[in-house]
Design an enzyme around this catalytic site. Structure first.
Site, PDB file in Angstrom:
ATOM      1  N   TYR A 145      -9.300  -5.120  -5.968  1.00  0.00           N
ATOM      2  CA  TYR A 145      -8.748  -4.181  -5.006  1.00  0.00           C
ATOM      3  C   TYR A 145      -9.918  -3.531  -4.283  1.00  0.00           C
ATOM      4  O   TYR A 145     -10.420  -2.486  -4.664  1.00  0.00           O
ATOM      5  CB  TYR A 145      -7.862  -3.148  -5.686  1.00  0.00           C
ATOM      6  CG  TYR A 145      -7.230  -2.171  -4.712  1.00  0.00           C
ATOM      7  CD1 TYR A 145      -6.696  -2.621  -3.512  1.00  0.00           C
ATOM      8  CD2 TYR A 145      -7.174  -0.817  -4.986  1.00  0.00           C
ATOM      9  CE1 TYR A 145      -6.130  -1.741  -2.607  1.00  0.00           C
ATOM     10  CE2 TYR A 145      -6.604   0.082  -4.102  1.00  0.00           C
ATOM     11  CZ  TYR A 145      -6.087  -0.389  -2.909  1.00  0.00           C
ATOM     12  OH  TYR A 145      -5.520   0.486  -1.999  1.00  0.00           O
ATOM     13  N   HIS A 203       2.987  -5.166   0.869  1.00  0.00           N
ATOM     14  CA  HIS A 203       2.334  -6.472   0.770  1.00  0.00           C
ATOM     15  C   HIS A 203       3.323  -7.505   0.245  1.00  0.00           C
ATOM     16  O   HIS A 203       4.320  -7.155  -0.405  1.00  0.00           O
ATOM     17  CB  HIS A 203       1.155  -6.415  -0.208  1.00  0.00           C
ATOM     18  CG  HIS A 203       0.009  -5.594   0.254  1.00  0.00           C
ATOM     19  ND1 HIS A 203      -1.204  -6.121   0.648  1.00  0.00           N
ATOM     20  CD2 HIS A 203      -0.133  -4.242   0.365  1.00  0.00           C
ATOM     21  CE1 HIS A 203      -2.036  -5.159   0.973  1.00  0.00           C
ATOM     22  NE2 HIS A 203      -1.417  -4.002   0.813  1.00  0.00           N
ATOM     23  N   ASP A 250      -6.633  -8.075  -3.177  1.00  0.00           N
ATOM     24  CA  ASP A 250      -6.500  -7.423  -1.885  1.00  0.00           C
ATOM     25  C   ASP A 250      -7.903  -7.013  -1.448  1.00  0.00           C
ATOM     26  O   ASP A 250      -8.475  -6.061  -1.970  1.00  0.00           O
ATOM     27  CB  ASP A 250      -5.588  -6.202  -2.020  1.00  0.00           C
ATOM     28  CG  ASP A 250      -5.469  -5.403  -0.729  1.00  0.00           C
ATOM     29  OD1 ASP A 250      -6.085  -5.792   0.285  1.00  0.00           O
ATOM     30  OD2 ASP A 250      -4.771  -4.371  -0.740  1.00  0.00           O
TER      31      ASP A 250
END
Length: 256
Positions: A106, A248, A147
């Site tokens: 992340y 997402h 991500d």
């Protein structure tokens, strides 16, 4: 072997969405981001009942990453990105699953930019590249999933000028992603869909989901040892349109 990455944007709030998607998609490995839950708040029992073992690194309110494995127990190899011991944000976890090293990344958003948050993003990226280079030197089968908070190219964002000042598409952000790929990593989705507009994120604001005004921020990168095994790659876009959905959608690859 199907490996997916999914920014769930609060695992407890969206647990029904996650479990429903896993029942349908049947991923063998899932890298989750933005758990927004402390370690003790992680829904381990529900995940186990769904048939998945899990390792996680939580953080109350923000961040949080996890790796789930279907009918298997992930073997935790790292729960922090090396290079800065004082950084305690839960943004990186790494585990071995069925002979493959899988990460859940992340990467910092970096907004507003310029400023300290953007500097942190670039510093974190530099640390990721150093660790990724170490993994490559070991010649291991590795999947860098997560991500990345970067839309690498103009194909990875809907035609607009409204994001021009955003950290997600700044030249330095894109250059950092490109330099990571240059180490030898394969962007699996772009490898199989070189000219297609594919998005993984649609902001809740400004009617962006109905307009398909998206960005591709979630990536699955393969080490050279896995490229020949790449069979399929895509995004489960319809998940974004479900009630109570994350902003997402899951991105995934299938390895032979």
């Amino acid at each position: 072997m199907k490996i997916a990455t999914f920014n769930i944007n609060n695992i407890n709030r969206r647990l029904p969405n996650l479990l429903a998607w896993m029942r349908t998609a049947k991923p063998d490995v899932v890298a989750l981001q933005e758990l927004k839950a402390s370690d003790g708040e992680f829904p381990a029992t529900a995940i186990e009942k769904a048939g998945y073992g899990a390792v996680w690194c939580g953080q109350k309110t923000w961040n949080g990453v996890a790796i789930l494995a279907r009918n298997a127990e992930p073997i935790l190899t790292r729960d922090r990105l090396p290079g800065k011991p004082a950084d305690h944000e839960a943004r990186y976890i790494e585990a071995a699953v069925r002979g493959v090293i899988v990460t859940s990344i992340y990467l910092p958003n970096g907004n507003p930019q310029p400023g300290p948050k953007f500097d942190y993003k670039l510093d974190w990226f530099a640390r990721l590249k150093r660790h990724a280079r170490t993994l490559l030197k070991q010649e291991l089968p590795v999947v860098l999933a997560g991500d990345y908070n970067v839309a690498p190219d103009e194909l990875d964002i809907y035609p607009t000028r409204s994001w021009d000042k955003d950290a997600l598409i700044q030249p330095k952000s894109r250059a950092a992603f490109a330099s990571l790929l240059a180490q030898g990593w394969c962007d699996a989705i772009r490898e199989l869909h070189p000219e297609q507009r594919i998005y993984t994120f649609w902001d809740y604001k400004r009617n962006r989901w109905p307009r398909d005004a998206g960005l591709r921020l979630d990536h699955v990168l393969l080490s050279p040892a896995l490229v020949s095994r790449l069979a399929k790659a895509g995004v489960d876009k319809k998940v974004r349109g479900e009630e109570g959905a994350s902003d997402h959608a899951p991105a995934w690859v299938v390895l032979r």
